[in-house]
Design a protein around this motif. Structure first.
Motif, PDB file in Angstrom:
ATOM      1  N   ALA A 335       0.827  -1.199   0.000  1.00  0.00           N
ATOM      2  CA  ALA A 335       0.000   0.000   0.000  1.00  0.00           C
ATOM      3  C   ALA A 335       0.861   1.248   0.000  1.00  0.00           C
ATOM      4  CB  ALA A 335      -0.933  -0.019   1.212  1.00  0.00           C
ATOM      5  N   ILE A 336       2.009   1.174   0.672  1.00  0.00           N
ATOM      6  CA  ILE A 336       3.021   2.238   0.608  1.00  0.00           C
ATOM      7  C   ILE A 336       4.003   1.840  -0.485  1.00  0.00           C
ATOM      8  CG2 ILE A 336       4.820   3.462   1.860  1.00  0.00           C
ATOM      9  CD1 ILE A 336       3.318   2.747   4.444  1.00  0.00           C
ATOM     10  N   PRO A 337       4.009   2.488  -1.635  1.00  0.00           N
ATOM     11  CA  PRO A 337       4.797   2.012  -2.787  1.00  0.00           C
ATOM     12  C   PRO A 337       6.249   1.725  -2.464  1.00  0.00           C
ATOM     13  CG  PRO A 337       3.361   3.823  -3.454  1.00  0.00           C
ATOM     14  CD  PRO A 337       3.249   3.726  -1.966  1.00  0.00           C
ATOM     15  N   GLU A 338       6.869   2.537  -1.606  1.00  0.00           N
ATOM     16  CA  GLU A 338       8.290   2.360  -1.293  1.00  0.00           C
ATOM     17  C   GLU A 338       8.559   1.039  -0.588  1.00  0.00           C
ATOM     18  OE1 GLU A 338       7.178   6.373  -2.084  1.00  0.00           O
ATOM     19  OE2 GLU A 338       6.479   5.061  -0.446  1.00  0.00           O
ATOM     20  N   GLN A 339       7.519   0.426  -0.044  1.00  0.00           N
ATOM     21  CA  GLN A 339       7.689  -0.832   0.682  1.00  0.00           C
ATOM     22  C   GLN A 339       7.649  -2.047  -0.246  1.00  0.00           C
ATOM     23  OE1 GLN A 339       4.824  -1.274   3.855  1.00  0.00           O
ATOM     24  NE2 GLN A 339       6.179  -2.543   5.077  1.00  0.00           N
ATOM     25  N   SER A 340       7.193  -1.861  -1.484  1.00  0.00           N
ATOM     26  CA  SER A 340       7.135  -2.977  -2.437  1.00  0.00           C
ATOM     27  C   SER A 340       8.530  -3.560  -2.644  1.00  0.00           C
ATOM     28  CB  SER A 340       6.552  -2.511  -3.772  1.00  0.00           C
ATOM     29  OG  SER A 340       5.186  -2.208  -3.652  1.00  0.00           O
ATOM     30  N   GLY A 341       8.609  -4.871  -2.608  1.00  0.00           N
ATOM     31  CA  GLY A 341       9.891  -5.557  -2.749  1.00  0.00           C
ATOM     32  C   GLY A 341      10.605  -5.795  -1.436  1.00  0.00           C
ATOM     33  N   GLU A 342      10.145  -5.177  -0.367  1.00  0.00           N
ATOM     34  CA  GLU A 342      10.798  -5.352   0.930  1.00  0.00           C
ATOM     35  C   GLU A 342      10.671  -6.801   1.397  1.00  0.00           C
ATOM     36  OE1 GLU A 342      10.496  -2.235   4.217  1.00  0.00           O
ATOM     37  OE2 GLU A 342       9.112  -3.799   4.940  1.00  0.00           O
ATOM     38  N   VAL A 343      11.772  -7.342   1.920  1.00  0.00           N
ATOM     39  CA  VAL A 343      11.802  -8.705   2.441  1.00  0.00           C
ATOM     40  C   VAL A 343      11.788  -8.658   3.962  1.00  0.00           C
ATOM     41  CG1 VAL A 343      13.269 -10.754   2.724  1.00  0.00           C
ATOM     42  CG2 VAL A 343      12.906  -9.775   0.451  1.00  0.00           C
ATOM     43  N   VAL A 344      10.941  -9.512   4.557  1.00  0.00           N
ATOM     44  CA  VAL A 344      10.832  -9.595   6.012  1.00  0.00           C
ATOM     45  C   VAL A 344      11.140 -11.036   6.422  1.00  0.00           C
ATOM     46  CG1 VAL A 344       9.371  -9.226   8.033  1.00  0.00           C
ATOM     47  CG2 VAL A 344       9.059  -7.804   5.984  1.00  0.00           C
ATOM     48  N   ILE A 345      12.135 -11.206   7.273  1.00  0.00           N
ATOM     49  CA  ILE A 345      12.553 -12.533   7.726  1.00  0.00           C
ATOM     50  C   ILE A 345      12.109 -12.706   9.177  1.00  0.00           C
ATOM     51  CG2 ILE A 345      14.514 -14.091   8.074  1.00  0.00           C
ATOM     52  CD1 ILE A 345      16.027 -12.391   5.971  1.00  0.00           C
ATOM     53  N   CYS A 346      11.325 -13.763   9.426  1.00  0.00           N
ATOM     54  CA  CYS A 346      10.757 -13.980  10.754  1.00  0.00           C
ATOM     55  C   CYS A 346      11.191 -15.329  11.311  1.00  0.00           C
ATOM     56  CB  CYS A 346       9.230 -13.946  10.691  1.00  0.00           C
ATOM     57  SG  CYS A 346       8.538 -12.380  10.132  1.00  0.00           S
ATOM     58  N   ARG A 347      11.163 -15.427  12.629  1.00  0.00           N
ATOM     59  CA  ARG A 347      11.341 -16.712  13.277  1.00  0.00           C
ATOM     60  C   ARG A 347      10.113 -17.567  13.005  1.00  0.00           C
ATOM     61  NH1 ARG A 347      15.956 -18.487  15.243  1.00  0.00           N
ATOM     62  NH2 ARG A 347      16.228 -16.549  16.451  1.00  0.00           N
ATOM     63  N   LYS A 348      10.316 -18.835  12.664  1.00  0.00           N
ATOM     64  CA  LYS A 348       9.193 -19.699  12.332  1.00  0.00           C
ATOM     65  C   LYS A 348       8.217 -19.835  13.495  1.00  0.00           C
ATOM     66  CE  LYS A 348      10.350 -22.827   8.560  1.00  0.00           C
ATOM     67  NZ  LYS A 348      10.600 -24.240   8.199  1.00  0.00           N
ATOM     68  N   ASN A 349       6.947 -19.965  13.119  1.00  0.00           N
ATOM     69  CA  ASN A 349       5.879 -20.202  14.084  1.00  0.00           C
ATOM     70  C   ASN A 349       4.863 -21.119  13.410  1.00  0.00           C
ATOM     71  OD1 ASN A 349       3.748 -20.204  15.850  1.00  0.00           O
ATOM     72  ND2 ASN A 349       3.238 -18.041  15.606  1.00  0.00           N
ATOM     73  N   VAL A 365      14.737  -6.225   4.959  1.00  0.00           N
ATOM     74  CA  VAL A 365      15.674  -5.795   3.925  1.00  0.00           C
ATOM     75  C   VAL A 365      14.893  -5.127   2.809  1.00  0.00           C
ATOM     76  CG1 VAL A 365      17.563  -6.496   2.412  1.00  0.00           C
ATOM     77  CG2 VAL A 365      17.066  -7.832   4.469  1.00  0.00           C
ATOM     78  N   SER A 366      15.263  -3.927   2.426  1.00  0.00           N
ATOM     79  CA  SER A 366      14.548  -3.193   1.376  1.00  0.00           C
ATOM     80  C   SER A 366      15.326  -3.249   0.075  1.00  0.00           C
ATOM     81  CB  SER A 366      14.348  -1.735   1.798  1.00  0.00           C
ATOM     82  OG  SER A 366      15.569  -1.056   1.828  1.00  0.00           O
ATOM     83  N   LEU A 367      14.675  -2.858  -1.006  1.00  0.00           N
ATOM     84  CA  LEU A 367      15.332  -2.842  -2.320  1.00  0.00           C
ATOM     85  C   LEU A 367      16.548  -1.929  -2.331  1.00  0.00           C
ATOM     86  CD1 LEU A 367      12.322  -2.805  -4.796  1.00  0.00           C
ATOM     87  CD2 LEU A 367      14.117  -4.518  -4.701  1.00  0.00           C
ATOM     88  N   SER A 368      16.502  -0.890  -1.530  1.00  0.00           N
ATOM     89  CA  SER A 368      17.628   0.054  -1.513  1.00  0.00           C
ATOM     90  C   SER A 368      18.911  -0.583  -1.003  1.00  0.00           C
ATOM     91  CB  SER A 368      17.284   1.267  -0.637  1.00  0.00           C
ATOM     92  OG  SER A 368      17.028   0.868   0.704  1.00  0.00           O
ATOM     93  N   ASP A 369      18.781  -1.763  -0.362  1.00  0.00           N
ATOM     94  CA  ASP A 369      19.980  -2.457   0.122  1.00  0.00           C
ATOM     95  C   ASP A 369      20.730  -3.180  -0.988  1.00  0.00           C
ATOM     96  OD1 ASP A 369      19.869  -1.860   2.977  1.00  0.00           O
ATOM     97  OD2 ASP A 369      18.017  -3.009   2.934  1.00  0.00           O
ATOM     98  N   GLY A 370      20.124  -3.214  -2.175  1.00  0.00           N
ATOM     99  CA  GLY A 370      20.883  -3.644  -3.347  1.00  0.00           C
ATOM    100  C   GLY A 370      20.677  -5.068  -3.789  1.00  0.00           C
ATOM    101  N   TRP A 371      20.896  -6.048  -2.936  1.00  0.00           N
ATOM    102  CA  TRP A 371      20.947  -7.430  -3.406  1.00  0.00           C
ATOM    103  C   TRP A 371      19.573  -7.999  -3.759  1.00  0.00           C
ATOM    104  CZ3 TRP A 371      18.488 -11.344  -0.663  1.00  0.00           C
ATOM    105  CH2 TRP A 371      18.102 -11.058   0.657  1.00  0.00           C
ATOM    106  N   LEU A 372      18.491  -7.295  -3.405  1.00  0.00           N
ATOM    107  CA  LEU A 372      17.165  -7.799  -3.705  1.00  0.00           C
ATOM    108  C   LEU A 372      16.688  -7.414  -5.094  1.00  0.00           C
ATOM    109  CD1 LEU A 372      15.382  -7.148  -0.318  1.00  0.00           C
ATOM    110  CD2 LEU A 372      15.981  -9.352  -1.290  1.00  0.00           C
ATOM    111  N   ALA A 373      17.391  -6.520  -5.757  1.00  0.00           N
ATOM    112  CA  ALA A 373      16.939  -6.071  -7.080  1.00  0.00           C
ATOM    113  C   ALA A 373      16.829  -7.249  -8.026  1.00  0.00           C
ATOM    114  CB  ALA A 373      17.909  -5.023  -7.624  1.00  0.00           C
ATOM    115  N   GLU A 374      15.728  -7.311  -8.797  1.00  0.00           N
ATOM    116  CA  GLU A 374      15.511  -8.423  -9.708  1.00  0.00           C
ATOM    117  C   GLU A 374      15.866  -8.003 -11.141  1.00  0.00           C
ATOM    118  OE1 GLU A 374      11.978 -10.914  -7.545  1.00  0.00           O
ATOM    119  OE2 GLU A 374      11.446  -9.472  -9.084  1.00  0.00           O
TER     120      GLU A 374
END
Length: 374
Positions: A335-349, A365-374
Motif C-alpha cells: 500500500a506504501i509504494p516504497e515498501q514494495s519488494g521489501e523482504v521480512v525474515i521472521c522466526r518460524k511459528n 531488507v529493502s530494495l535500496s539495500d541492493g541485493w534484492l533487485a531483480e
C-alpha cells in the motif's frame, strides 16, 4: 443446460438428509447459502468430505469464533462508495452486489451479513472521474460480488467508460462463474461481442477466474474459457488454499496442471484470510508453503507461476522461502509504494495463520539495500 436455477435454501437439496439440514440451521441463521443446480451436480453426495461440497455447503465449524469481518481493512482504502484504491496503479470497482454462489470462505461476507455495510458502486460517472484524475492508475478490477453477475449492458457501460480513459490499459473482471455457472458465457453472445470489441491488442481485458479444485474444470467451463480466449481475453486463476479442498499437494498440483492445459495461468494462491467463519478452511502459513512447494514440483514452468501470498492490510505479502528456523516474506505489492519488494525474515511459528501471528521479526531488507533487485 439452460441457465441453471438458483437454490437458496438447504431444503432445495434433495440429496441432503433432513437431519443434516436441521444440524446446519444455526449456520444458516448467520451465513446465507446460495448455489445452483449445475454446481451442486458436481458433488459426490456419497462422500461427506467431498471438496466441492465443502466449497459451497455450510458446515457447523463456521460458527467457531475466529477472525474479523474486514481482516484486510478494505474500509481504509475506500475512496468513495464502491471504489477502492490501495495499490498505486490499481483501482477496484465493487460493481456487483451478486454472486453465482456463496463461497463458505468468502472474505467479503460482511457485505451480505450486514446490508447497511454494503458499499457497492452506483455512481459510475464519479468513479470514472476519480480514475481520470489519478493518472497513475493503469488497470481497474471490476468485482463485487462477482463482476460477471452484472447484466451485460451494465458491464459494457463500465467497460466502455474505462476504455475512454487513455491511461487505463487493463480492465480486469473478477469472477467465479466459470466454476459456478459457465452458462453465463456459453448462453450470452453479447458478452463475447463485448470482449471482442474492448479487449484490444494493446489494451487487453483480463478475466480473473476462481477455480478452487480440479473437478470444477468441466467440459462446460473449458468451453466457456475457450470462448473468452478466442474473443481476445486473457485469463488467469486465483484460489485460496482451503482445508479439505485443495490442501493436498497432489490436488493443488493437478489444479495447476489442468489450468495450464486450458490456457489459464495460475496467478495467486492466497492464504485464507482470517475472516469470521473461515477457521475451518484456513491452513497455517508454513504448512501452506510446504504444500505449495510440493504442488509446484509436479508442474512444468507453465503450471507453477502462481505466487503464494496473503492479502494483508499493508499489502500483498508473498511467502517466499523458508529455512530450518526462518520464514521469509516479500511485499509483492505494498500500500506504501516504497515498501514494495521489501523482504521480512521472521522466526518460524508453525501455528501462524497470518503475518500478524509472527511476533519475532529477525530482519527487514529493502530494495535500496541492493541485493534484492531483480
Amino acid at each position: 443446460m439452460a441457465y441453471p436455477e438458483n437454490i437458496t435454501n438447504l431444503n432445495g437439496i434433495s440429496q441432503m438428509p433432513q437431519a443434516d439440514r436441521e444440524r446446519l440451521r444455526p449456520v444458516m441463521e448467520k451465513f446465507d447459502f446460495l448455489s445452483n443446480e449445475y454446481y451442486l451436480s458436481l458433488i459426490d453426495w456419497d462422500d461427506p468430505d467431498d471438496p466441492i461440497r465443502r466449497v459451497i455447503v455450510p458446515c457447523s465449524e463456521e460458527l467457531e469464533q475466529w477472525g474479523h469481518l474486514d481482516p484486510s481493512n478494505e474500509a481504509k482504502y475506500s475512496v468513495m462508495q464502491g471504489v477502492q484504491h490501495k495499490y498505486e496503479s490499481t483501482a477496484v470497482f465493487l460493481a456487483s452486489e451478486a454472486c453465482g454462489g456463496y463461497c463458505r470462505f468468502c472474505f467479503r461476507k460482511r457485505l451480505f451479513i450486514h446490508p447497511e455495510q454494503r458499499n457497492f458502486l452506483t455512481d459510475y460517472d464519479s468513479a470514472f472521474a476519480y480514475v481520470r484524475d489519478h493518472k497513475e492508475i493503469n488497470n481497474v478490477l471490476i468485482t463485487g460480488g462477482d463482476g460477471l453477475m452484472l447484466p451485460t449492458d451494465r458491464l459494457e457501460r463500465i467497460v466502455a467508460g474505462l476504455r475512454a480513459i487513455d491511461h487505463v490499459r487493463i480492465i480486469r473482471i473478477g469472477t467465479k462463474l466459470m466454476a459456478y455457472n459457465p452458462f453465463r458465457v456459453l448462453n450470452d453472445p453479447e458478452l463475447i461481442r463485448l470482449v471482442r470489441q474492448y479487449s484490444l491488442p494493446d489494451r487487453r481485458m483480463y478475466f480473473m477466474l476462481h477455480f478452487n479444485h480440479p473437478r470444477e474444470i468441466t467440459s462446460q467451463s473449458i468451453e466457456a474459457c475457450d470462448k473468452l480466449l478466442r474473443a481476445g481475453a486473457v485469463l488467469c486463476n486465483q484460489t485460496p488454499m482451503l482445508r479439505g479442498v485443495n490442501d493436498k499437494p497432489e490436488v493443488l498440483g493437478e489444479l495447476f496442471n489442468k489450468l495450464s492445459y486450458i490456457g489459464v495461468p495460475p496467478y495467486y494462491v492466497f492464504l485464507c484470510r482470517p475472516t469470521v467463519g473461515n477457521l475451518p478452511f484456513a491452513v497455517p502459513v508454513e504448512e501452506a508453503h510446504q504444500i505449495y512447494q510440493e504442488a509446484r514440483n509436479m508442474c512444468s514452468g507453465l503450471g507453477k507461476r502462481a505466487k503464494l501470498t496473503m492479502s494483508h492490510a499493508t499489502g500483498k505479502i508473498e511467502v517466499l522461502a523458508s529455512t530450518s528456523d526462518q520464514i521469509i516474506f516479500r511485499y509483492h505489492r505494498a500500500a506504501i509504494p516504497e515498501q514494495s519488494g521489501e523482504v521480512v525474515i521472521c522466526r518460524k511459528n508453525p501455528e501462524a495463520y497470518w503475518f500478524d501471528d509472527y511476533q519475532e521479526i529477525m530482519e527487514v531488507v529493502s530494495l535500496s539495500d541492493g541485493w534484492l533487485a531483480e
